[in-house]
Design a protein around this motif. Structure first.
Motif, PDB file in Angstrom:
ATOM      1  N   PHE A  60       0.822  -1.217   0.000  1.00 11.91           N
ATOM      2  CA  PHE A  60       0.000   0.000   0.000  1.00 11.91           C
ATOM      3  C   PHE A  60       0.853   1.262   0.000  1.00 11.91           C
ATOM      4  O   PHE A  60       0.337   2.364   0.064  1.00 11.91           O
ATOM      5  N   ASP A  61       2.161   1.110  -0.023  1.00 11.08           N
ATOM      6  CA  ASP A  61       3.048   2.266  -0.008  1.00 11.08           C
ATOM      7  C   ASP A  61       3.076   2.963  -1.361  1.00 11.08           C
ATOM      8  O   ASP A  61       3.527   4.092  -1.464  1.00 11.08           O
ATOM      9  N   GLN A  62       2.613   2.273  -2.419  1.00 10.93           N
ATOM     10  CA  GLN A  62       2.664   2.825  -3.778  1.00 10.93           C
ATOM     11  C   GLN A  62       1.282   2.851  -4.402  1.00 10.93           C
ATOM     12  O   GLN A  62       0.455   1.985  -4.157  1.00 10.93           O
ATOM     13  N   SER A  63       1.097   3.839  -5.259  1.00  5.84           N
ATOM     14  CA  SER A  63      -0.123   3.879  -6.067  1.00  5.84           C
ATOM     15  C   SER A  63      -0.167   2.637  -6.954  1.00  5.84           C
ATOM     16  O   SER A  63       0.886   2.196  -7.442  1.00  5.84           O
ATOM     17  N   PRO A  64      -1.365   2.057  -7.190  1.00  9.17           N
ATOM     18  CA  PRO A  64      -1.449   0.853  -8.046  1.00  9.17           C
ATOM     19  C   PRO A  64      -0.848   1.081  -9.431  1.00  9.17           C
ATOM     20  O   PRO A  64      -0.333   0.155 -10.033  1.00  9.17           O
ATOM     21  N   LEU A  65      -0.921   2.337  -9.917  1.00  9.99           N
ATOM     22  CA  LEU A  65      -0.353   2.623 -11.240  1.00  9.99           C
ATOM     23  C   LEU A  65       1.170   2.511 -11.242  1.00  9.99           C
ATOM     24  O   LEU A  65       1.788   2.433 -12.298  1.00  9.99           O
ATOM     25  N   LYS A  66       1.767   2.526 -10.043  1.00  8.17           N
ATOM     26  CA  LYS A  66       3.227   2.462  -9.967  1.00  8.17           C
ATOM     27  C   LYS A  66       3.714   1.063  -9.595  1.00  8.17           C
ATOM     28  O   LYS A  66       4.899   0.819  -9.544  1.00  8.17           O
ATOM     29  N   ARG A  67       2.773   0.172  -9.291  1.00  5.67           N
ATOM     30  CA  ARG A  67       3.199  -1.168  -8.892  1.00  5.67           C
ATOM     31  C   ARG A  67       3.467  -2.034 -10.126  1.00  5.67           C
ATOM     32  O   ARG A  67       3.017  -1.729 -11.218  1.00  5.67           O
ATOM     33  N   ASP A 186      12.494   0.896  -8.251  1.00  6.47           N
ATOM     34  CA  ASP A 186      11.052   1.054  -8.379  1.00  6.47           C
ATOM     35  C   ASP A 186      10.720   1.461  -9.801  1.00  6.47           C
ATOM     36  O   ASP A 186      11.530   2.004 -10.516  1.00  6.47           O
ATOM     37  N   GLU A 187       9.496   1.231 -10.171  1.00  8.73           N
ATOM     38  CA  GLU A 187       9.073   1.548 -11.547  1.00  8.73           C
ATOM     39  C   GLU A 187       9.380   3.001 -11.877  1.00  8.73           C
ATOM     40  O   GLU A 187       9.151   3.892 -11.072  1.00  8.73           O
ATOM     41  N   GLU A 189       8.926   6.519 -12.869  1.00  8.57           N
ATOM     42  CA  GLU A 189       7.677   7.273 -12.806  1.00  8.57           C
ATOM     43  C   GLU A 189       7.456   8.070 -14.079  1.00  8.57           C
ATOM     44  O   GLU A 189       8.385   8.552 -14.698  1.00  8.57           O
ATOM     45  N   SER A 190       6.205   8.230 -14.443  1.00  5.11           N
ATOM     46  CA  SER A 190       5.885   8.981 -15.660  1.00  5.11           C
ATOM     47  C   SER A 190       6.047  10.469 -15.390  1.00  5.11           C
ATOM     48  O   SER A 190       5.939  10.917 -14.258  1.00  5.11           O
ATOM     49  N   PRO A 191       6.292  11.269 -16.450  1.00  7.71           N
ATOM     50  CA  PRO A 191       6.547  12.696 -16.238  1.00  7.71           C
ATOM     51  C   PRO A 191       5.428  13.413 -15.494  1.00  7.71           C
ATOM     52  O   PRO A 191       5.669  14.250 -14.645  1.00  7.71           O
ATOM     53  N   SER A 192       4.166  13.019 -15.805  1.00  9.39           N
ATOM     54  CA  SER A 192       3.055  13.753 -15.186  1.00  9.39           C
ATOM     55  C   SER A 192       3.012  13.552 -13.677  1.00  9.39           C
ATOM     56  O   SER A 192       2.722  14.456 -12.931  1.00  9.39           O
ATOM     57  N   SER A 193       3.330  12.323 -13.236  1.00 11.04           N
ATOM     58  CA  SER A 193       3.231  12.075 -11.797  1.00 11.04           C
ATOM     59  C   SER A 193       4.460  12.551 -11.042  1.00 11.04           C
ATOM     60  O   SER A 193       4.365  12.946  -9.901  1.00 11.04           O
ATOM     61  N   THR A 194       5.634  12.517 -11.692  1.00 11.55           N
ATOM     62  CA  THR A 194       6.833  12.948 -10.965  1.00 11.55           C
ATOM     63  C   THR A 194       6.834  14.448 -10.749  1.00 11.55           C
ATOM     64  O   THR A 194       7.368  14.948  -9.785  1.00 11.55           O
ATOM     65  N   SER A 195       6.227  15.180 -11.675  1.00 16.50           N
ATOM     66  CA  SER A 195       6.270  16.642 -11.556  1.00 16.50           C
ATOM     67  C   SER A 195       5.162  17.192 -10.664  1.00 16.50           C
ATOM     68  O   SER A 195       5.150  18.360 -10.331  1.00 16.50           O
ATOM     69  N   SER A 196       4.231  16.314 -10.286  1.00 11.62           N
ATOM     70  CA  SER A 196       3.063  16.838  -9.566  1.00 11.62           C
ATOM     71  C   SER A 196       3.408  17.328  -8.165  1.00 11.62           C
ATOM     72  O   SER A 196       2.858  18.299  -7.698  1.00 11.62           O
ATOM     73  N   SER A 197       4.308  16.661  -7.481  1.00  9.18           N
ATOM     74  CA  SER A 197       4.621  17.061  -6.104  1.00  9.18           C
ATOM     75  C   SER A 197       5.906  16.413  -5.673  1.00  9.18           C
ATOM     76  O   SER A 197       6.319  15.416  -6.217  1.00  9.18           O
ATOM     77  N   GLN A 198       6.532  16.961  -4.649  1.00 16.96           N
ATOM     78  CA  GLN A 198       7.777  16.362  -4.174  1.00 16.96           C
ATOM     79  C   GLN A 198       7.503  15.119  -3.345  1.00 16.96           C
ATOM     80  O   GLN A 198       8.417  14.413  -2.987  1.00 16.96           O
ATOM     81  N   GLY A 199       6.265  14.898  -3.061  1.00 18.11           N
ATOM     82  CA  GLY A 199       5.924  13.714  -2.268  1.00 18.11           C
ATOM     83  C   GLY A 199       6.194  12.425  -2.987  1.00 18.11           C
ATOM     84  O   GLY A 199       6.172  11.372  -2.393  1.00 18.11           O
TER      85      GLY A 199
END
Length: 1328
Positions: A60-67, A186-187, A189-199
């Protein structure tokens, strides 16, 4: 016809073996990646928990899209081929190394291309080329499962949102090497999700960019793969990209996809050697070519890309690491970059081949393989933005880390440079510049390998009508009739004038213009009817071959005469294979002695590698069977080079020779691609069921398996392999022992490949345990081989110093073997580490041990008793015993400011322990702390296998049989404490002196300077029989003096008791414990002996007599003296002896002394040792000439002082000078008067110097100066013909025998070819 049958005959000649589709299985749905579960199992095992009790659970530490989810091989055609069985697990793992990944419409879905290879157990390779793209998920079950997973993730995320930062930081602070590796993998990350937040991970839940099945479209990765027997990368890439274009096109392809896949699987042959081939993709023709029999083997991966990613200098450094079989880890976000660099570097090794673990793309499930204690070349995918400093690797002591994306490398320590590196880089740079590429590289933009955006594709395809495809113009064909018309019209001058007139008046000749436009469309962008893509391919192929030729030329130059050093001493293959382990196949020492000096550091390491050994084995086996292809090409190159440039085997030149084959090799490729030799059958309609596999844009259709299961039976080339095989079998002699030879050979090859490749298909814990056990066995075998080699070579060398045979090891080779032992120990200590700390696993273990012992010491408030052995190095009289302590040896190393790294400290400690003959004992003591070993190492680690560990320590113990100076000779600038002891003759009256004694110690690396000693500081010690001994001692610290050679001992002759009878001087290196004895046995004082106040004493290495602990005392004869231990005798004492040497013995001793000096100069400069010993030591030139001059000498006088040879020299000088004044010498020949002038000058200079070295010391100095200045043979006639001789020599004296004198002159003249240099301790204060 069955699939197996269809494959058996024709498969080896087919361009492609399999077409594979990998992706999501709609029937089984979403499954967590089984490999992730395996990883949890491994982690539980590492942490000491019960692995079986670990539940798979959800992450549960990762979004399903990143698993990552489990991918499957959805289909492969054909089912199986006999010669190349389909390995489903391995193909699935390498097609999708991270499993399935999901995207939504917001994410980038750019297609990617990557390659992989599978190495089978027999060493053969198959190549895979993969085109990965995203396909819309239509299954409601999968969409709903993803929605559910996302809701669970969001609920978990919201519950722990308030402590989000702390939890994320704690998860990243693990010190486990595998933890940090996992986080870095880890997988991406796509550009849209990596740029969204530093989290990072948690951002998607908070920002509303997760997955909603109503609002979002879900896409999943799918891979198309071609598996081929040869690496035709460009051709496969173009074919797969055309299949993908057909899948996403608005219009269906001209033929069903089955036609194109059937065509490439069954109707496209491999191009024959030296030929080119054209076959047809969905829209365009595809070209490929194969090098001829005498050319460099096929390599289709673009070297230009590897050079641009890393730069020439970096790539040459990595190439050197690969040649020396270090561990190489490639690191990049892009799978294809990993493959391009790995394949590029291994391609450049020609004619050698990488013999160890080779995994250019390391799947996440195989991360434990980085723990392998063997050389490897592996590629690891990095996570976007991962910091290299956080990547903890199991072992780094011998690792070359290559960060491809950031254009940088980290090299191992103690790393020899490639020969002529600067000129080599310059030549490679010139080749790159000629193609417009920068030698510095730096192309680090992370553009996708395949940049096919849907929008651009649609535009292209709209402008391409189906009629054009049917007409096949895009395949480079115009209708035959139309082409003839066009050529006829274009060649006609009348029609050309009419055409020009028509243009001016605005009238159009439609048919002609249409034909011309068709031709122009084919040729305007390319040259000679080729598209820009084909031109780029040709350019890449030419650059590839030219770069490879430069590398191949270096090896052809370096190993031009390698055949002369191959040892072939077996009558047949069977006996060679049976005795392979015991045999020397290559004369390494002779080969190295034939090489230029600058090449030696690299070559001495390289000829110890497995790849060089295999190359030589292949050369020997070529006597009995067909030559291995790479060897055949290389030998052909050497033959060709000999024709152009005859190189004498004795010529040792390091002048750089440029490659001369560049244009020739590029032209061969260009000719093949300009004139296509073969065109494969066009794709055609197959006998298919109607209505199945309906075209639907954007979705790969379900192919009709029965059509693709087997190929045609009537291909003209399908039986080519079978007939060739029958022909070979028919011509092969029917030897009875052939089967036996093949079995032996297979067994030998299998042993060599034992640890080469990880098994990708079965990754159960049992298999991993089996792999680790193989590593343990392999390490033990390697230890046995290395120690045996070190022992045999070293003993061989020392046998030579006793006069047996020829030397077969040089100091350079010895240093290489010791460096190799250090590397092996590091690999053993890094196998099965629980937690990695620092770059050196061995030093880390030693520090843990030291900390525990020092803690125990503080608790008991006593010296480090546990760190100290009970045994002490037994010392000679006057030297207190040196305690043997592991901790103390560590402290010596820690105090050496010159060593900056842990790896360097570990290597220094190994060298010191080996020199002290304590390596096995120290390591045994280190491992005796079992609690510490259990804390640091996993269950399967080598150091926790008791039986193997005992054998390993026993093999190391065998090294105590020989003497090493590997610490003293390497760390030449460190400060070392020395202790010197002067031991007088035992009578107390002679032991006392009122004068002020001094000492100067000299070694191969320098001298201590004059050391004043406090007078009358007599110490008294008792030996084991309680007998008292008196001595004077002094301790001093100096920069490493190397092996000690001489001691100057003297005093100022002051006081009443000035005469001093000295037995010997002992000097000890307080770090290594090496002790040297300098025998004297003479008086120092005026009016006694020869009146000397100063003597130069020659040293001998004292081997400890203690033989505790199994063999420390086993030894070889001293390195610096002959085996005889007789003290050097003075001339006076010689006369008193009963047995005088015979004339034959004297002549032999002079010959031997001169021979030893000549041998000294024939050794490499760094290995010569001390010339002083050969001149002044026992059996040296001075000693031999003393015997010569003493023969028949009237030295003893009744009631008079003894007369010395120096008295004869002085009287000769007086006679010559007196005669010169009277004028008696005016009639003497000119040369004799010149000789007498130099002799008088030298004797007078020695007599007038301020040092008081006594008459024997003066004789020694005159002989040394005469040898240095090449004057001895000129002085002998003068001494022999002087009239003084009749008064001082008997009639039968050798000096009065003209024949003997002339032969002695001839012997001494042989020294004139060598530059004799003298130590300053001998020549100090002499002014000539």
């Amino acid at each position: 016809m069955s699939a197996n049958m269809s494959g058996s005959g024709s498969a080896p000649c087919r361009f492609a073996h399999y077409f594979v589709i990998c992706g999501i299985d709609n029937e089984t749905g979403l499954e967590p990646d089984a490999l992730a579960a395996l990883y949890l199992w491994l982690e539980a095992d590492r942490q000491g928990r019960d692995p079986e009790a670990v539940a798979a659970g959800e992450n549960f530490d990762q979004s399903p899209l990143k698993r990552t989810f489990k991918s499957k091989v959805l289909a492969h055609y054909p089912k199986n081929i006999e010669c190349s069985p389909f390995d489903q697990d391995a193909v699935n793992m390498l097609c999708m190394p991270k499993g399935l990944s999901f995207r939504t419409q917001r994410d980038s879905r750019t297609p990617q291309f990557h390659s992989f290879l599978i190495t089978r157990e027999d060493g053969s390779r198959t190549y895979g080329f993969v085109h990965t793209y995203y396909e819309e998920v239509t299954s409601p079950q999968i969409c709903s499962a993803m929605q559910t997973l996302h809701q669970m993730y969001q609920a978990e995320h919201n519950a722990s949102a308030h402590n989000c930062p702390s939890s994320s930081s704690s998860s990243s602070s693990s010190s486990s090497s595998m933890d940090s590796l996992a986080s870095s993998l880890d997988e991406v990350e796509s550009p849209s999700s990596t740029s969204s937040s530093q989290g990072g991970r948690r951002s998607s839940g908070c920002s509303g960019e997760g997955y909603d099945s109503v609002r979002d479209t879900l896409y999943v990765s799918k891979a198309m793969c071609l598996i081929t027997p040869m690496p035709f990368m460009h051709a496969c890439k173009r074919f797969l990209s055309q299949v993908h274009r057909a899948v996403i096109s608005h219009q269906p392809p001209p033929l069903p996809l089955e036609s194109y896949i059937y065509n490439i699987l069954y109707e496209v042959p491999l191009p024959p050697p030296g030929r080119s081939l054209k076959f047809h993709g969905v829209y365009e023709p595809v070209l490929c070519q194969r090098p001829g029999v005498g050319e460099l083997p096929l390599a289709d991966f673009p070297l230009s890309e590897a050079f641009q990613l890393l730069g020439v200098e970096n790539l040459v450094q990595i190439f050197t690491c690969v040649l020396l079989e270090m561990q190489i880890l490639l690191y990049s976000q892009d799978y294809q970059r990993l493959m391009v660099v790995a394949e590029g570097i291994t391609t450049l090794l020609f004619p050698f081949q990488w013999q160890h673990v080779y995994v250019p793309i390391l799947p996440a499930s195989l991360l434990h393989f980085l723990d392998a204690p063997v050389p490897y070349l592996m590629g690891l995918q990095s996570k976007e933005g991962t910091d290299r400093s956080k990547l903890e690797l199991p072992q780094e002591a011998n690792l070359c880390f290559v960060d491809i994306d950031n254009h940088c490398i980290e090299l191992p320590e103690e790393f020899p440079q490639f020969p002529n590196k600067t000129e080599f880089i310059q030549e490679l740079s010139e080749v790159l510049l000629s193609f417009g590429l920068s030698p510095e590289g730096g192309n680090t933009s992370s553009e996708p390998a395949v940049s096919l955006q849907t929008s651009t594709l649609e535009k292209e395809l709209k402008s391409t009508s189906l009629s054009e495809l049917v007409d096949d113009r895009r395949n480079g064909n115009l209708g035959g009739e139309a082409l003839d018309v066009l050529e006829l019209l274009q060649g006609n001058p009348t029609l050309e004038r009419l055409q020009a007139l028509a243009k001016r008046t605005g009238v159009k000749v439609a048919r002609l213009e249409a034909l011309a436009a068709g031709r122009k469309a084919l040729g305007e962008e390319g040259v000679g009817g080729r598209s820009p893509a084909e031109e780029e391919e040709l350019r890449n192929a030419k650059l590839n071959v030219q770069l490879r030729e430069v590398f191949a030329a270096r090896f052809a130059t370096m190993f031009a005469d390698y055949e002369s050093f191959v040892i072939q001493n077996s009558p047949d293959l069977e006996s060679w294979l049976t005795n392979r382990e015991q045999m020397h196949n290559f004369d390494k020492a002779s080969f190295l002695s034939d090489q230029p000096e600058p090449y030696l550091p690299f070559l001495s390491h390289f000829i110890e590698t497995q790849m060089f050994a295999t190359f030589i084995d292949n050369k020997i086996m070529s006597q009995w069977e067909e030559k291995e292809p790479l060897l055949r090409v290389f030998d052909g190159r050497i033959e060709k080079a000999r024709l152009y440039n005859v190189r004498a085997p004795s010529l040792r030149s390091s002048v750089y020779q440029k490659c001369t084959f560049l244009k020739e090799s590029a032209q061969a490729i260009e000719q093949r691609l300009r004139k296509i030799d073969h065109t494969a059958i066009h794709p055609h309609l197959l006998d298919m069921k109607i209505g199945q596999g309906k075209y639907q844009q954007g979705f790969f259709p379900k192919l009709q398996a029965d059509v693709l299961a087997s190929g045609p039976t009537n291909n003209k080339w399908s039986n080519r392999t079978c007939s060739t095989q029958r022909r070979v079998d028919r011509h092969r002699p029917q030897n009875d022992h052939l089967v036996l030879d093949n079995e032996l050979k297979e067994k030998y090859m299998q042993e060599n490949r034992n640890l080469r490749q990880p098994k990708l298909s079965d990754l159960s814990p049992a298999v991993i345990a089996q792999t680790n056990w193989k590593f343990v066995e392999g390490l033990l075998k390697e230890c046995k081989m290395k120690t045996k080699r070190m022992l045999v070579e070293k003993m061989g060398r020392e046998a030579v110093e006793l006069g047996h045979g020829e030397a077969n090891i040089t100091g350079l080779e010895e240093n290489t073997l010791i460096a190799s032992l250090c590397d092996l120990l590091e690999r053993i200590w890094s196998h099965g580490l629980q937690v990695k700390q620092g770059k050196s696993a061995l030093w880390s273990h030693l520090l843990h041990y030291q900390a525990r012992e020092e803690k125990n010491e503080q608790l008991s408030e006593s010296p480090v008793s546990n760190g100290q052995e009970k045994r002490k190095i037994e010392s000679s009289v006057g030297l207190s015993a040196l305690p043997v302590s592991l901790i103390q040896d560590m402290r010596h190393i820690q105090n050496m400011g010159e060593i900056k790294t842990d790896v360097g400290r570990a290597r220094a400690w190994i060298r010191l322990s080996l020199e002290k003959k304590l390596l096995s004992q120290h390591l045994k003591q280190l491992l005796s702390n079992q609690a510490l070993t259990k804390k640091l190492y996993k269950r399967y680690a080598f150091l926790r296998c008791e039986e193997e560990k005992e054998q390993f320590l026993f093999h190391l113990l065998s090294l105590n049989a020989v003497d090493y100076f590997c610490f003293t000779s390497v760390f030449t600038t460190i400060m070392i404490p020395y202790r010197a002891v002067i031991i007088p003759i035992k009578k107390l009256s002679n032991a006392m002196t009122t004068s002020n004694p001094w000492l100067c110690v000299s070694g191969e690396l320098g001298d201590s300077g004059i050391l004043q000693i406090t007078k009358n500081v007599l110490e008294m010690t008792f030996d084991s029989a309680f007998r008292p001994h008196t001595h004077i001692s002094i301790t001093f610290k100096r920069q490493n003096l190397g092996k000690l050679t001489t001691v100057q001992l003297g005093h100022d002759n002051s006081g009443l008791l000035a005469k001093w009878l000295v037995d010997c001087v002992m000097v000890r290196n307080e770090i290594t414990g090496h002790t040297y004895k300098f025998p004297c046995g003479r008086w120092l004082g005026k009016g006694v002996d020869d009146g000397s106040l100063e003597r130069v004493l020659i040293g001998e290495f004292v081997v400890p007599s203690s033989d505790d602990d199994g063999g420390r005392g086993s030894r070889t004869p001293p390195l610096q003296r002959s085996p005889s231990q007789i003290r050097r005798i003075s001339i006076t004492s010689l006369t008193g002896r009963g047995s005088k040497p015979t004339t034959v013995q004297i002549q032999e001793s002079i010959g031997e002394a001169v021979n030893n000096i000549i041998k000294h100069f024939h050794k490499p400069e760094k290995e010569r040792g001390s010339l002083t010993v050969l001149l002044c030591g026992e059996g040296g030139l001075v000693w031999a000439l003393e015997q010569f001059f003493h023969h028949g000498f009237r030295s003893a006088r009744i009631f008079q002082k003894n007369v010395f040879v120096w008295d004869f020299f002085e009287r000769t000088v007086a006679f010559v000078e007196n005669a010169d004044q009277i004028g008696d010498l005016q009639e003497t020949p000119e040369p004799l008067s010149l000789n007498s002038e130099s002799f008088c000058r030298y004797v007078n200079a020695i007599n007038s110097m301020p040092r008081n070295i006594g008459k024997d010391g003066k004789f020694q100095l005159l002989v040394c100066l005469g040898a240095r200045d090449r004057l001895l043979p000129q002085w002998l006639p003068l001494l022999a013909e002087c009239s003084i001789i009749t008064r001082m020599y008997e009639e039968n004296a050798l000096l009065r025998d003209k024949l003997t004198v002339s032969s002695l002159i001839a012997v001494l003249e042989t020294l004139h070819d060598f530059p004799i240099t003298l130590e300053s301790s001998l020549t100090k204060s002499v002014e000539l």
